[in-house]
Motif scaffolding. Structure first.
Motif, PDB file in Angstrom:
ATOM      1  N   SER A  35       9.921  10.571  -7.161  1.00  0.00           N
ATOM      2  CA  SER A  35       9.424  10.806  -5.728  1.00  0.00           C
ATOM      3  C   SER A  35       8.925  12.224  -6.374  1.00  0.00           C
ATOM      4  O   SER A  35      10.010  13.091  -6.487  1.00  0.00           O
ATOM      5  N   ALA A  36       7.515  12.845  -6.101  1.00  0.00           N
ATOM      6  CA  ALA A  36       6.799  13.892  -5.746  1.00  0.00           C
ATOM      7  C   ALA A  36       6.238  14.661  -5.251  1.00  0.00           C
ATOM      8  O   ALA A  36       5.226  13.289  -4.828  1.00  0.00           O
ATOM      9  N   ILE A  37       6.170  15.093  -5.251  1.00  0.00           N
ATOM     10  CA  ILE A  37       4.610  16.461  -4.514  1.00  0.00           C
ATOM     11  C   ILE A  37       3.911  17.383  -5.633  1.00  0.00           C
ATOM     12  O   ILE A  37       4.603  18.001  -6.495  1.00  0.00           O
ATOM     13  N   PHE A  38       2.398  17.114  -5.761  1.00  0.00           N
ATOM     14  CA  PHE A  38       1.933  17.923  -6.361  1.00  0.00           C
ATOM     15  C   PHE A  38       0.610  18.271  -5.425  1.00  0.00           C
ATOM     16  O   PHE A  38      -0.221  17.322  -5.285  1.00  0.00           O
ATOM     17  N   SER A  39       0.554  19.955  -5.965  1.00  0.00           N
ATOM     18  CA  SER A  39      -0.612  20.185  -5.560  1.00  0.00           C
ATOM     19  C   SER A  39      -1.457  21.115  -6.125  1.00  0.00           C
ATOM     20  O   SER A  39      -0.894  21.727  -7.369  1.00  0.00           O
TER      21      SER A  39
ATOM     22  N   ALA B  12       3.965  10.931  -3.988  1.00  0.00           N
ATOM     23  CA  ALA B  12       4.394  10.275  -4.389  1.00  0.00           C
ATOM     24  C   ALA B  12       5.152   9.723  -4.599  1.00  0.00           C
ATOM     25  O   ALA B  12       5.798  10.224  -4.629  1.00  0.00           O
ATOM     26  N   ALA B  13       5.552   8.370  -4.401  1.00  0.00           N
ATOM     27  CA  ALA B  13       6.977   7.489  -3.801  1.00  0.00           C
ATOM     28  C   ALA B  13       6.355   6.296  -4.633  1.00  0.00           C
ATOM     29  O   ALA B  13       5.791   6.155  -4.559  1.00  0.00           O
ATOM     30  N   VAL B  14       7.943   6.102  -5.910  1.00  0.00           N
ATOM     31  CA  VAL B  14       7.681   4.626  -6.522  1.00  0.00           C
ATOM     32  C   VAL B  14       8.876   4.312  -6.081  1.00  0.00           C
ATOM     33  O   VAL B  14      10.206   4.727  -6.342  1.00  0.00           O
ATOM     34  N   TYR B  15       8.253   3.192  -6.222  1.00  0.00           N
ATOM     35  CA  TYR B  15       9.620   1.723  -5.835  1.00  0.00           C
ATOM     36  C   TYR B  15       9.828   0.588  -6.714  1.00  0.00           C
ATOM     37  O   TYR B  15       8.778   0.517  -6.890  1.00  0.00           O
TER      38      TYR B  15
ATOM     39  N   LEU C 133       4.636  12.258 -12.600  1.00  0.00           N
ATOM     40  CA  LEU C 133       5.676  12.195 -11.978  1.00  0.00           C
ATOM     41  C   LEU C 133       6.889  12.183 -11.326  1.00  0.00           C
ATOM     42  O   LEU C 133       7.902  12.150 -11.574  1.00  0.00           O
ATOM     43  N   ALA C 134       6.718  11.371 -10.354  1.00  0.00           N
ATOM     44  CA  ALA C 134       7.584  10.409  -9.727  1.00  0.00           C
ATOM     45  C   ALA C 134       7.901   9.496 -10.541  1.00  0.00           C
ATOM     46  O   ALA C 134       9.191   8.599 -10.224  1.00  0.00           O
ATOM     47  N   LEU C 135       6.975   8.896 -11.026  1.00  0.00           N
ATOM     48  CA  LEU C 135       7.406   7.356 -12.329  1.00  0.00           C
ATOM     49  C   LEU C 135       8.662   8.094 -13.136  1.00  0.00           C
ATOM     50  O   LEU C 135       8.904   7.314 -13.693  1.00  0.00           O
TER      51      LEU C 135
END
Ligand code: ADP
Length: 249
Positions: free
Chosen positions: A29-33, A41-44, A131-133
């Motif tokens: 998971s990641a925050i991008f601003s 974004a969160a990846v499952y 980033l999350a991937l």
């Protein structure tokens, strides 16, 4: 000398911030601003797919959602047409860099939440998802980078904020405080061009265009996007490398 509404140069990105591993139960998971536009974004997954059609390569699902409190005026909570379309746009941009054939028979889910919106949410989403991937270990050719370029009045700029996306020199003429900006941007309205790029291949995997622009201006805008995508990729790469460094200490 007069500059952009928020004081930036034409080729200057808004302040980029990243934060990794922010959702405990996600694989990555990641925050991008970009300035005030903040995407999480969160990846499952990958998890086994029950659909026999997916045996050649993994199936990617993306859901983009803008939180009701992410905009100055409360947004309706139900997903609208825009959100469904943007989920598909982000999915297509990401798919071109993922090596989904290396994890056949599985499903990868990407959830994107816009925590705050000030234009450029689809491009910030692409970067957060990229980033999350990568943190989730999903095989990929390269980090994919999203950013917007465009023409405001007569000026080519990078990373438009909402005030710039809404630019209209006719309206500004009636505003005594803002009319001075016509001197910088020129006459006309705004053309927004969100793009996604695989920097190592200088390849565009998404180009959208909302407005009017000449061939030369489009060319100049896309060249500016290529140049700035390298800067964004470096920031993303550094963030990932720093996390690995601190996690092994
Ligand atoms: P992007 O966010 O990728 O630039 P749009 O061009 O559709 O996509 O939206 C531009 C900006 O307009 C958003 O970032 C947000 O600030 C604002 N916006 C979009 N949809 C809504 C909405 N339903 N309610 C309030 N503001 C919105």
């Amino acid at each position: 000398m007069i500059k952009r509404f928020d004081g930036r140069e034409y080729n200057e990105l808004r302040k980029i911030k990243t934060k990794l591993n922010v959702v405990d139960n996600a694989r990555g998971s990641a925050i991008f601003s970009f300035g005030d536009t903040v995407a999480l974004a969160a990846v499952y997954g990958p998890k086994p797919s029950k659909m026999s059609l997916d045996y050649e390569k993994a199936f990617l699902r993306v859901r983009y959602n803008m939180l009701t409190f992410s905009t100055p005026e409360r947004k309706k909570p139900t997903p609208g047409r825009r959100e469904i379309e943007l989920s598909e746009v982000i999915k297509r941009a990401l798919e071109s860099t993922l090596l989904l054939e290396e994890i056949p028979g599985s499903i990868v889910d990407v959830y994107v939440e816009i925590l705050n919106a000030d234009a450029g949410t689809r491009t910030a989403s692409i970067n957060a998802a990229s980033l999350a991937l990568s943190l989730a270990g999903i095989p990929m050719k390269d980090l994919i980078v999203g950013l917007a370029v465009g023409k405001i009045g007569e000026k080519i700029v990078v990373d438009l904020n909402k005030e710039e996306e809404d630019y209209d020199s006719e309206k500004l003429k009636k505003d005594p405080e803002k009319s001075k900006y016509i001197e910088y941007y020129g006459e006309g309205r705004a053309t927004d061009i969100p793009v996604a790029i695989i920097p190592s291949e200088k390849k565009f995997t998404l180009i959208q265009l909302d407005g009017e622009i000449s061939n030369k201006e489009l060319n100049d805008s896309l060249n500016l996007a290529l140049e700035k995508s390298l800067e964004i990729k470096e920031i993303m790469k550094k963030t990932i490398l720093n996390t690995y460094k601190t996690s092994t200490l």
